[in-house]
Design a protein around this motif. Structure first.
Motif, mmCIF file in Angstrom:
data_model
loop_
_atom_site.group_PDB
_atom_site.id
_atom_site.type_symbol
_atom_site.label_atom_id
_atom_site.label_comp_id
_atom_site.label_asym_id
_atom_site.label_seq_id
_atom_site.Cartn_x
_atom_site.Cartn_y
_atom_site.Cartn_z
ATOM 1 N N VAL A 188 0.967 3.373 -3.360
ATOM 2 C CA VAL A 188 0.333 4.694 -3.368
ATOM 3 C C VAL A 188 1.396 5.792 -3.417
ATOM 4 C CG1 VAL A 188 -1.093 6.303 -2.031
ATOM 5 C CG2 VAL A 188 -1.718 3.898 -2.158
ATOM 6 N N GLY A 189 2.478 5.586 -2.668
ATOM 7 C CA GLY A 189 3.558 6.568 -2.670
ATOM 8 C C GLY A 189 4.159 6.744 -4.061
ATOM 9 N N TRP A 223 0.820 -1.210 0.000
ATOM 10 C CA TRP A 223 0.000 0.000 0.000
ATOM 11 C C TRP A 223 0.860 1.269 0.000
ATOM 12 C CZ3 TRP A 223 -4.902 1.702 -0.621
ATOM 13 C CH2 TRP A 223 -5.193 2.996 -0.193
ATOM 14 N N CYS A 224 1.752 1.396 0.990
ATOM 15 C CA CYS A 224 2.546 2.623 1.098
ATOM 16 C C CYS A 224 3.469 2.781 -0.100
ATOM 17 C CB CYS A 224 3.353 2.645 2.384
ATOM 18 S SG CYS A 224 2.333 2.569 3.854
ATOM 19 N N TRP A 242 2.571 6.341 3.047
ATOM 20 C CA TRP A 242 2.838 6.565 1.624
ATOM 21 C C TRP A 242 3.694 7.803 1.415
ATOM 22 C CZ3 TRP A 242 1.305 11.158 -0.504
ATOM 23 C CH2 TRP A 242 0.403 11.916 0.257
ATOM 24 N N TYR A 251 7.358 7.463 0.688
ATOM 25 C CA TYR A 251 7.717 6.957 -0.632
ATOM 26 C C TYR A 251 7.358 7.920 -1.746
ATOM 27 C CZ TYR A 251 8.580 3.137 2.297
ATOM 28 O OH TYR A 251 9.079 2.397 3.324
#
Lengths: 291, 315
Positions: free
Chosen positions: A100-101, A96-97, A168, A171
């Motif tokens: 999305v990042g 996820w991070c 996020w 990143y």
């Protein structure tokens, strides 16, 4: 500031000495083995993670290789089962991070309006200013001690929520600088000459490149998120007992450390080995990408 | 305007905006409770009257914009609200009491990490390959142990085993505090020292091959002069970046290490607040620590400009 992004340098710091690819496969094998044991061990041994199976505080022995805790629970089963929760946190950070990042960072590098980039950069600055543990505690208190969702153990939703909302941003910064440096490269210039739209260049040319690198760094950082979550137990927060989690097991053993060292030692060892394995994987992937 | 003035000014404006966003985030956090943080904090057994009263105390019964406005107005007057468990106690007062303790733990950590990290890094880069590898291996091993686990190890090994330091607590006066502070700081240094050592090691190794170092050698400068006058200043720039980047992790780590050692800093205030579900205290600490991180980052930015003459001419 300086040339390389701090997160880039962070990941390079944890570089494990030795041939990259062999270390990478060893690391991957370790993670997969622990994950498999976390589900198989309670079934194979027939011992639950919260079951009284033997005398309390038995030192490591052939029957109980990691010993037992003050409640007579088998620590091998508990320590391995803890990987479910701890690796889930790592997986959220990576998928996820990191994902999305990467997307946010690539979009920031592509938008034409400087104002939008500036606003997003400030939002990222503000997000990563919060010490994550303190933010998790704040959200945990607001959600209440009994809050749970999707069948997650109590205490875990606030951890995942904070990492999903804030993580996020780390990143996005990294992906933005990556995307900015890629934009002047030949293959992007070529795509532009071909008349491809900005959206297509962003999604088909920049995003795959940038996200691979970003995800690799996220793999190396996953252990930081796991360690931060484990440390919450020492503040009376985090994943609620009796769900096994490395920090929680260590917290339960902290007062017995001089007589029953094994309660703290094995989860600590698992944390350290997981960290080294994840670093080796990240390092191997980055070396492959960079050639 | 001179770039040397313009850059910090622009950074200062950005800091203002970021602090404003941090305040907004902190206030919005209460919205996670779907309108009734009072219910979440007091639990299902509390009466509706109690819940309403707590929501009113927290200001959660007002529109969000109004909440942000009044929080901001309060923060300007350094008013962070009052503790729920002890309404006489202001959050700002609690924080002010704990601040010197946490600041001294972090300060000592910085000192240990800077001196130890720079020396280890230089030693690794500028001596035999075996030393180089040993420094790298040690750094990687220490980095993979989280500070709270290192704290437990140090309590067993150094405090209980060797009896070199108390296993926890605080004297309350200087310099007596030092014997209580050095072990927690050493545990927290496990986070920063290896990163500094590795950064210095890599940078110093790159520098050793640079022309100006060779020129210095050709002029017959001594090894120590080359190391400390020519390599060291160049190595410090990335160290500033590393410290700035780790500010929030250092504070998070300090809080936990303090809780492990029973040191009466932010860690103890926070764990007491968690056990009493004292939301205003926790929210106040979240805000304070985030603003501190923003300010530390700003300070690092300014330091970087001061330390690197190139950034003053360029941009």
């Amino acid at each position: 500031m300086s040339a390389a992004h701090p997160a880039v340098r962070m990941a390079r710091l944890i570089r494990v000495p030795g041939p990259a690819s062999r270390a990478m496969w060893a690391g991957l094998a370790f993670i997969v083995a622990v994950l498999a044991l976390s589900f198989l061990l309670p079934v194979l041994t027939g011992q639950g993670t919260d079951e009284f199976v033997a005398e309390p505080l038995l030192p490591p022995s052939p029957e109980h290789p990691f010993g037992t805790d003050q409640f007579g629970r088998d620590l091998l089963v508990r320590t391995m089962a803890a990987a479910r929760v701890d690796y889930l946190i790592g997986a959220v950070v990576i998928v996820w991070c990191g994902g999305v990042g990467s997307l946010a960072g690539v979009l920031m590098a592509t938008v034409r309006r400087a104002g939008a980039d500036w606003v997003f950069s400030r939002i990222i600055d503000a997000s990563i200013a919060f010490p994550l543990t303190i933010l998790v505690i704040t959200v945990g208190v607001i959600l209440g001690p009994d809050f749970t969702v999707l069948g997650l153990p109590r205490g875990l939703p606030s951890v995942l929520l904070v990492y999903a909302l804030i993580g996020w941003a780390y990143y996005a910064r990294l992906a933005r600088s990556q995307a900015l440096s890629l934009r002047s490269r030949d293959f992007v210039q070529a795509a532009r000459t071909m008349g491809y739209s900005d959206v297509r260049i962003t999604m088909r040319h920049l995003f795959p490149q940038v996200s691979m690198v970003t995800l690799a760094y996220a793999v190396g950082d996953a252990i930081v998120a796991i360690a931060l979550t484990s440390s919450l137990a020492f503040l009376g927060a985090g994943v609620a007992p009796p769900t096994p989690e490395w920090g929680q097991i260590m917290y339960e053993g902290r007062d017995l450390i001089s007589t029953s060292w094994w309660i703290v030692a094995f989860p600590a060892m698992m944390l350290a080995l997981s960290g080294i394995s994840l670093a080796a994987i990240a390092n191997g992937v980055i070396k492959r990408i960079e050639g | 305007m001179l770039p040397a003035v313009k850059r910090p000014l622009r950074a200062l404006r950005d800091v203002g905006v970021v602090v404003l966003l941090v305040v907004t985030f902190t206030t919005l956090l209460m919205q996670f409770a779907q309108g009734s943080p009072g219910r979440a904090i007091l639990g299902p057994r509390a009466s509706q009257d109690q819940v309403d009263a707590l929501n009113h105390t927290l200001g959660a019964d007002r529109p969000v914009i109004e909440q942000i406005g009044s929080s901001l107005a309060g923060y300007v007057r350094l008013d962070l609200g009052h503790s729920l468990s002890n309404p006489e106690q202001s959050v700002a007062g609690l924080a002010a009491g704990a601040l010197p303790v946490t600041a001294s733990i972090i300060g000592l950590t910085l000192a240990i990490s800077l001196v130890g990290g720079v020396l280890a890094g230089l030693a690794g880069a500028l001596s035999r390959p075996s030393v180089d590898r040993a420094v790298s291996a040690a750094a990687v091993s220490i980095l993979s142990i989280p500070p709270f686990a290192l704290a437990l190890l140090l309590i067993v090994g150094v405090a209980i085993g060797l009896g070199l330091a108390p296993a926890g607590g605080w004297a309350g006066s200087w310099p007596a505090n030092l014997s209580y502070a050095w072990l927690p700081s050493l545990a927290l240094s496990g986070l920063l020292l290896p990163q500094i050592a590795r950064t210095v090691q890599q940078r110093a190794r790159e520098l050793a091959g640079e022309e100006f170092i060779e020129a210095g050698e050709a002029r017959g400068l001594s090894r120590s002069r080359l190391t400390f006058r020519h390599i060291l200043p160049n190595v410090l720039l990335p160290v500033i970046t590393i410290v700035g980047f780790n500010a929030s992790f250092l504070i998070a780590g300090a809080v936990v290490v303090e809780a492990v050692f029973g040191v009466p800093g932010f860690g103890q205030v926070l764990s007491t607040a968690v056990s009493e579900r004292d939301y205003p205290v926790i929210q106040g600490l979240a805000l304070l620590t985030a603003v501190t991180v923003v300010l530390i980052n700003f300070l690092c930015e300014v330091l970087y400009v001061v330390a690197d003459p190139r950034t003053r001419v360029a941009s």
